[in-house]
Design a protein around this motif. Structure first.
Motif, PDB file in Angstrom:
ATOM      1  N   LEU A 172       0.784  -1.186  -0.020  1.00  0.00           N
ATOM      2  CA  LEU A 172      -0.058   0.048   0.095  1.00  0.00           C
ATOM      3  C   LEU A 172       0.905   1.442   0.090  1.00  0.00           C
ATOM      4  CD1 LEU A 172      -3.052   1.387   0.318  1.00  0.00           C
ATOM      5  CD2 LEU A 172      -2.686   1.059   2.747  1.00  0.00           C
ATOM      6  N   THR A 388      -8.387  -1.969  -0.609  1.00  0.00           N
ATOM      7  CA  THR A 388      -7.152  -1.866  -1.271  1.00  0.00           C
ATOM      8  C   THR A 388      -7.393  -1.875  -2.728  1.00  0.00           C
ATOM      9  OG1 THR A 388      -6.092  -2.944   0.602  1.00  0.00           O
ATOM     10  CG2 THR A 388      -5.032  -2.477  -1.216  1.00  0.00           C
ATOM     11  N   VAL A 401      -9.216   2.970   3.555  1.00  0.00           N
ATOM     12  CA  VAL A 401      -8.278   1.810   3.540  1.00  0.00           C
ATOM     13  C   VAL A 401      -7.581   1.686   4.838  1.00  0.00           C
ATOM     14  CG1 VAL A 401      -6.077   0.832   2.599  1.00  0.00           C
ATOM     15  CG2 VAL A 401      -7.778   2.162   1.277  1.00  0.00           C
ATOM     16  N   GLU A 405      -7.855  -1.463   7.536  1.00  0.00           N
ATOM     17  CA  GLU A 405      -6.700  -2.205   8.078  1.00  0.00           C
ATOM     18  C   GLU A 405      -6.965  -2.009   9.519  1.00  0.00           C
ATOM     19  OE1 GLU A 405      -2.990  -2.491   9.889  1.00  0.00           O
ATOM     20  OE2 GLU A 405      -3.823  -0.484   9.673  1.00  0.00           O
TER      21      GLU A 405
END
Length: 441
Positions: A172, A388, A401, A405
Motif C-alpha cells: 500500500l 485496497t 483503507v 486495516e
C-alpha cells in the motif's frame, strides 16, 4: 483458511522450525519436562523416602538382638547383709568383689502390639499420599507446560499475521508513493501509511521478543538446556479436538489426597486408642559374668577368672491402667480434626464441581467466540483486500483503507485471544474430567 495456514507455515519455517532449532511437539515437551523437571525430581525422592518409612516400621516386627559388654570397678565394694542364724551368727555379711565384667546377648521381639500394627498402616497411607502428591505435581507440570506451549503457538500465529499485515502495508505504501509522485495522493496519506507501517513493525518486534521469553520459560519449566534453540509446531486451527464432557472425575488427585488425609487422621486417632490395649513382648538373654578381687587374676588360670554362664527367655506383658486422662482428650482432639477434614473434603469437592460447570460454560462460550472471531478475521481480511483494490482504482480514499486495516488488525487480535482462551479452557476440562493423559498421543 488455507491462505492463513499457508502464510503461517511460510513464516514459521524460518522463525520457529529453523535448521538450527529442535522442533518439539507438545508430547515431546511433556516427556522431557516430566523426566527433567527439578521440582518433580524432588517429589520422586520424597516418594522413595516414604517407601523406606514403610519398611522402617515393618522391621520393628522382627527380633531385636543387641550385644553388650561392660566392666565395673567397685572402688569401695558394697556389702549385702542377710540373716546369719543358720550359721550361728546374727547376720551374714557378704562383701562384693571389686571387679566385675559381663558380656552377652539380649533379644526382644513384639508378639502382640496393636500400636505397632497401626503405625505400619499409617506409614502405608503416608506412602500413598506421597505417591498422590507426585502424581498431582506431575499433572500440574503437564498443565503448566501445555499452557506455555499453547501460548507460544498463539504468539507464533500472531507473528505470522503481523508479518502478513506488514507485507500488505508495504504494498500500500508503494502504491501511495506512486500516487503521490504523480500528484494523485496527498503527502499526508503517505505519512499515514508510514505511521501504521512503523507501528506494525514495533508490534512485530514486541511479539518476537515475547516469543523468545515464552520459549525461555518453556525451557526452564522442562529443564531444557537454555543454550539450545527450540521451535514449536504450528497449530492447525481446523483440527482442535473438543474434550468429551464426561462429568467431574472422581479420580482427581485432589480428591484422592483429601480421602487419604481423612484416612490418616482416622488411623492417628486409632493409634491413640491403641494406648489402652495391652502389649506382649518376647524377651531373652544369654550372658557370661566374671568377678574377681584383682583385675590381673583374669589373665591367669584359676577360679578367679572363671566366667559364669546364664541364659533364659521370658514374656513381658504391658497393661495400661491410668494415664491421667491424657489419651481421652487426645482422642477428642483427633475426632475434631477428622470432622474438619471431612468438611474440607466436602467443600473442595463442591468447589471442583463448580469449576467443572464454569469450565463447561466457558468452553461453549469460547468455542463460539473462537469460530466467530476466526470468521470475522477472515472477513475483515477480504474487506481490506477489496478496499485496497478500490484504492488502486482511485475509487476509495486512504482514510477508508486505513480504517479497514485497523478493523482487520482488531479482528486478528480478537481471534488470537479467543484462540488461546478456547484451548486453555479445553485443557482445564481435560484435567477436571480425568482425560489429561490424552495429551500423550
Amino acid at each position: 483458511m488455507k491462505r492463513l495456514l499457508f502464510i503461517f507455515s511460510l513464516f514459521c519455517l524460518p522463525v520457529i522450525g529453523g535448521s538450527a532449532q529442535n522442533v518439539l511437539t507438545l508430547e515431546n515437551c511433556l516427556r522431557i519436562g516430566i523426566e527433567n523437571n527439578l521440582s518433580l525430581q524432588g517429589k520422586r525422592k520424597a516418594m522413595q523416602k516414604s517407601k523406606y518409612g514403610v519398611s522402617e516400621n515393618r522391621v520393628k516386627l522382627l527380633p531385636q538382638i543387641n550385644g553388650f559388654a561392660n566392666f565395673n570397678d567397685n572402688i569401695d565394694p558394697p556389702v549385702s547383709v542377710t540373716d546369719g542364724s543358720s550359721y550361728g551368727v546374727p547376720y551374714n555379711i557378704t562383701r562384693t568383689l571389686q571387679y566385675g565384667a559381663n558380656v552377652g546377648l539380649e533379644l526382644q521381639m513384639p508378639l502382640y502390639n496393636q500400636t505397632l500394627y497401626t503405625s505400619i498402616s499409617i506409614a502405608e497411607i503416608v506412602d500413598e499420599m506421597s505417591r498422590l502428591s507426585y502424581e498431582k505435581a506431575r499433572e500440574d507440570l503437564i498443565l503448566q507446560i501445555s499452557k506455555m506451549y499453547y501460548l507460544g503457538q498463539v504468539t507464533a500465529e500472531q507473528i505470522a499475521l503481523i508479518k502478513a499485515n506488514i507485507t500488505r502495508l508495504e504494498e500500500l505504501r508503494d502504491i501511495t508513493q506512486a500516487f503521490f509522485d504523480n500528484g494523485m495522493a496527498m503527502e499526508v496519506d503517505l505519512k499515514r501509511v508510514n505511521i501504521n507501517l512503523e507501528n506494525l513493525k514495533v508490534q512485530y518486534d514486541n511479539a518476537q521478543a515475547m516469543m523468545t521469553q515464552q520459549l525461555n520459560m518453556l525451557k526452564y519449566i522442562m529443564d531444557y538446556p537454555a543454550e539450545k534453540e527450540i521451535g514449536l509446531l504450528p497449530v492447525n486451527t481446523d483440527s482442535i479436538a473438543t474434550v468429551a464432557l464426561t462429568g467431574l472425575s472422581e479420580n482427581l488427585y485432589e480428591l484422592q489426597l483429601l480421602q487419604s488425609q481423612v484416612q490418616l487422621a482416622e488411623r492417628q486417632k486409632r493409634l491413640i486408642s491403641n494406648g489402652y490395649i495391652p502389649s506382649l513382648n518376647l524377651t531373652g538373654n544369654w550372658r557370661f559374668a566374671a568377678y574377681t578381687d584383682e583385675a590381673y587374676h583374669w589373665f591367669h588360670s584359676g577360679p578367679s577368672n572363671h566366667w559364669f554362664r546364664s541364659y533364659g527367655v521370658g514374656l513381658t506383658l504391658r497393661i495400661p491402667i491410668f494415664d491421667g486422662l491424657d489419651k481421652k482428650y487426645k482422642i477428642r482432639k483427633a475426632m475434631i480434626d477428622i470432622e474438619m477434614m471431612k468438611l474440607s473434603q466436602l467443600d473442595i469437592r463442591k468447589n471442583l464441581h463448580t469449576q467443572y460447570l464454569n469450565a463447561v460454560n466457558d468452553l461453549m462460550n469460547n468455542q463460539r467466540n473462537f469460530k466467530k472471531q476466526k470468521d470475522n478475521y477472515l472477513l475483515a481480511e477480504e474487506v481490506y483486500a477489496v478496499t485496497t483494490d478500490r484504492y488502486r482504482e482511485g475509487i476509495t480514499s486512504m482514510t477508508e483503507v486505513l480504517q479497514d486495516e485497523m478493523r482487520m488488525s482488531e479482528a486478528q487480535n480478537n481471534y488470537i485471544s479467543a484462540h488461546y482462551n478456547y484451548r486453555v479452557t479445553n485443557l482445564m476440562l481435560l484435567k477436571l474430567t480425568g482425560q489429561i493423559a490424552s495429551l500423550f498421543k
